[in-house]
Design an enzyme around this catalytic site. Structure first.
Site, mmCIF file in Angstrom:
data_model
loop_
_atom_site.group_PDB
_atom_site.id
_atom_site.type_symbol
_atom_site.label_atom_id
_atom_site.label_comp_id
_atom_site.label_asym_id
_atom_site.label_seq_id
_atom_site.Cartn_x
_atom_site.Cartn_y
_atom_site.Cartn_z
ATOM 1 N N GLY A 149 0.661 -1.115 0.080
ATOM 2 C CA GLY A 149 0.050 -0.046 0.058
ATOM 3 C C GLY A 149 0.895 1.234 -0.197
ATOM 4 O O GLY A 149 0.128 2.285 0.190
ATOM 5 N N GLY B 248 4.811 -1.928 -4.706
ATOM 6 C CA GLY B 248 4.435 -2.946 -5.827
ATOM 7 C C GLY B 248 4.256 -2.243 -7.436
ATOM 8 O O GLY B 248 4.777 -2.826 -8.287
ATOM 9 N N TYR C 124 -3.678 -4.837 -10.355
ATOM 10 C CA TYR C 124 -2.988 -4.833 -11.662
ATOM 11 C C TYR C 124 -3.841 -4.036 -12.694
ATOM 12 O O TYR C 124 -3.257 -3.316 -13.654
ATOM 13 C CB TYR C 124 -2.923 -6.278 -12.278
ATOM 14 C CG TYR C 124 -1.699 -6.995 -11.345
ATOM 15 C CD1 TYR C 124 -0.435 -6.593 -11.754
ATOM 16 C CD2 TYR C 124 -1.722 -7.814 -10.343
ATOM 17 C CE1 TYR C 124 0.824 -7.087 -10.984
ATOM 18 C CE2 TYR C 124 -0.659 -8.406 -9.813
ATOM 19 C CZ TYR C 124 0.330 -8.010 -10.045
ATOM 20 O OH TYR C 124 1.378 -8.315 -9.198
#
Length: 140
Positions: A80, A84, A112
């Site tokens: 978060g 990523g 994604y």
């Protein structure tokens, strides 16, 4: 947070890679198998906070027009925070002319989609343990 990006497999603790994948409920193997997989990949990325490994990922590719992302993981306490996205974007920068596929961990599809990935209508898979993949929600 003092993030550092590494784009090779130098001095990686492969046991920690295995444990990270296990912690985030992704498929994992023994440390040596992960070492081989990452070293044989087209491109890799590891994200550290100081000296602590907090996330990683890899891409397989022909370098011309096709690629696949695998093993994208961020330890739970760092999720978060954009790490990523840094991993995915870092991998995509190394395969700019390629179509890219991946299969996401169940429940991570929206992450994604925010990065412009779309569901495939014709995606197929052949897995060594098809019953396990079905029970985890990856296949019909």
């Amino acid at each position: 947070m003092s993030l550092r990006i590494l784009q090779d497999c130098t001095n990686i603790d492969w046991e920690l890679v295995k444990e990270t994948l296990k912690r985030v409920n992704m498929g994992y193997f023994d440390a040596e198998t992960h070492k081989k997989a990452f070293e044989n990949s087209y491109t890799v990325i590891f994200i550290f906070d100081e000296d602590k490994l907090v996330g990683f990922g890899r891409a397989l590719s022909d370098g011309a027009y096709q690629a696949a992302l695998y093993d994208i993981a961020v330890i739970p306490e760092y999720q978060g925070q954009g790490i990523g996205s840094m991993i995915v974007e870092g991998l995509l920068e190394r395969i700019p002319s390629c179509n890219v596929i991946l299969y996401a961990a169940v429940g991570k599809e929206k992450f994604y989609q925010k990065l412009n990935f779309r569901r495939l209508k014709t995606g197929m898979g052949l897995f060594k343990n098809s019953l396990l993949m079905q029970s985890k929600g990856f296949t019909e």
